[in-house]
Scaffold this motif. Structure first.
Motif, PDB file in Angstrom:
ATOM      1  N   SER A 148       7.099 -30.872  -6.435  1.00 15.12           N
ATOM      2  CA  SER A 148       6.736 -31.471  -5.016  1.00 15.12           C
ATOM      3  C   SER A 148       6.413 -30.730  -4.151  1.00 15.12           C
ATOM      4  O   SER A 148       5.436 -30.843  -3.439  1.00 15.12           O
ATOM      5  N   GLU A 163       3.537 -28.245  -4.333  1.00 13.97           N
ATOM      6  CA  GLU A 163       2.254 -29.004  -4.116  1.00 13.97           C
ATOM      7  C   GLU A 163       2.020 -29.184  -2.646  1.00 13.97           C
ATOM      8  O   GLU A 163       1.036 -29.119  -2.104  1.00 13.97           O
ATOM      9  N   ALA A 164       3.222 -29.642  -1.829  1.00 12.19           N
ATOM     10  CA  ALA A 164       3.181 -29.828  -0.499  1.00 12.19           C
ATOM     11  C   ALA A 164       2.535 -28.569   0.061  1.00 12.19           C
ATOM     12  O   ALA A 164       1.676 -28.501   1.213  1.00 12.19           O
ATOM     13  N   VAL A 201       0.930 -25.966  -1.370  1.00 10.81           N
ATOM     14  CA  VAL A 201      -0.144 -25.664  -1.848  1.00 10.81           C
ATOM     15  C   VAL A 201      -1.350 -26.369  -0.786  1.00 10.81           C
ATOM     16  O   VAL A 201      -2.363 -25.839  -0.322  1.00 10.81           O
ATOM     17  N   ASP A 202      -1.094 -27.548  -0.512  1.00 13.12           N
ATOM     18  CA  ASP A 202      -1.982 -28.291   0.308  1.00 13.12           C
ATOM     19  C   ASP A 202      -1.907 -27.680   1.829  1.00 13.12           C
ATOM     20  O   ASP A 202      -3.009 -27.649   2.453  1.00 13.12           O
ATOM     21  N   LEU A 203      -0.594 -27.546   2.154  1.00 12.71           N
ATOM     22  CA  LEU A 203      -0.553 -26.900   3.731  1.00 12.71           C
ATOM     23  C   LEU A 203      -1.340 -25.778   3.812  1.00 12.71           C
ATOM     24  O   LEU A 203      -2.011 -25.541   4.911  1.00 12.71           O
ATOM     25  N   ASP A 255      -3.732 -24.597   1.928  1.00 12.86           N
ATOM     26  CA  ASP A 255      -5.037 -24.663   1.195  1.00 12.86           C
ATOM     27  C   ASP A 255      -5.411 -23.482   0.334  1.00 12.86           C
ATOM     28  O   ASP A 255      -6.489 -22.911   0.448  1.00 12.86           O
ATOM     29  N   ASP A 266      -4.593 -21.912  -3.938  1.00  9.03           N
ATOM     30  CA  ASP A 266      -4.387 -22.522  -5.250  1.00  9.03           C
ATOM     31  C   ASP A 266      -2.604 -22.176  -5.540  1.00  9.03           C
ATOM     32  O   ASP A 266      -1.987 -21.379  -4.956  1.00  9.03           O
ATOM     33  N   LYS A 267      -2.499 -22.788  -6.668  1.00 14.97           N
ATOM     34  CA  LYS A 267      -0.861 -22.793  -6.822  1.00 14.97           C
ATOM     35  C   LYS A 267      -0.510 -21.248  -7.340  1.00 14.97           C
ATOM     36  O   LYS A 267       0.699 -20.996  -6.716  1.00 14.97           O
TER      37      LYS A 267
END
Length: 100
Positions: free
Chosen positions: A14, A17-18, A20-22, A24, A26-27
């Protein structure tokens, strides 16, 4: 580039993923950055501990941390490090610095 796989707890997934979004990104990129930053931090922590205990000289601590001698002096100053090094150890550090 070699690849590895690892199992991580759900909470870490989790958090990944946070981030990764922050960022912007790729994982895989985020994992590589986190691993690099984590390894750098770990090397520095080990160098600090071993230097503070007197197990390693200034030059050896810099090598363990993966930084230059000048960078190590900055790290030592930031962490208010003192050491139990002998005069012979200090002389060896001076000689190593001269060789740079």
């Amino acid at each position: 580039m070699p690849s590895i796989s690892a199992r991580i707890p759900d909470d870490d997934e989790s958090e990944l993923e946070a981030v990764v979004d922050l960022l912007d990104e790729d994982k895989s990129t985020v994992i590589r950055k986190a691993l690099e930053e984590g390894l750098t931090t770990l090397r520095c922590r080990i160098a600090i501990e071993r230097y503070q205990s007197g197990d390693v000289s200034t030059h050896e601590a810099a090598r363990l941390a993966g930084v230059s001698l000048a960078e190590w002096f900055e790290i030592a100053r930031e962490h208010n490090l003192t050491t139990q090094l002998s005069p012979d150890d200090l002389e060896a550090d001076v000689n190593a610095a001269r060789d740079l």
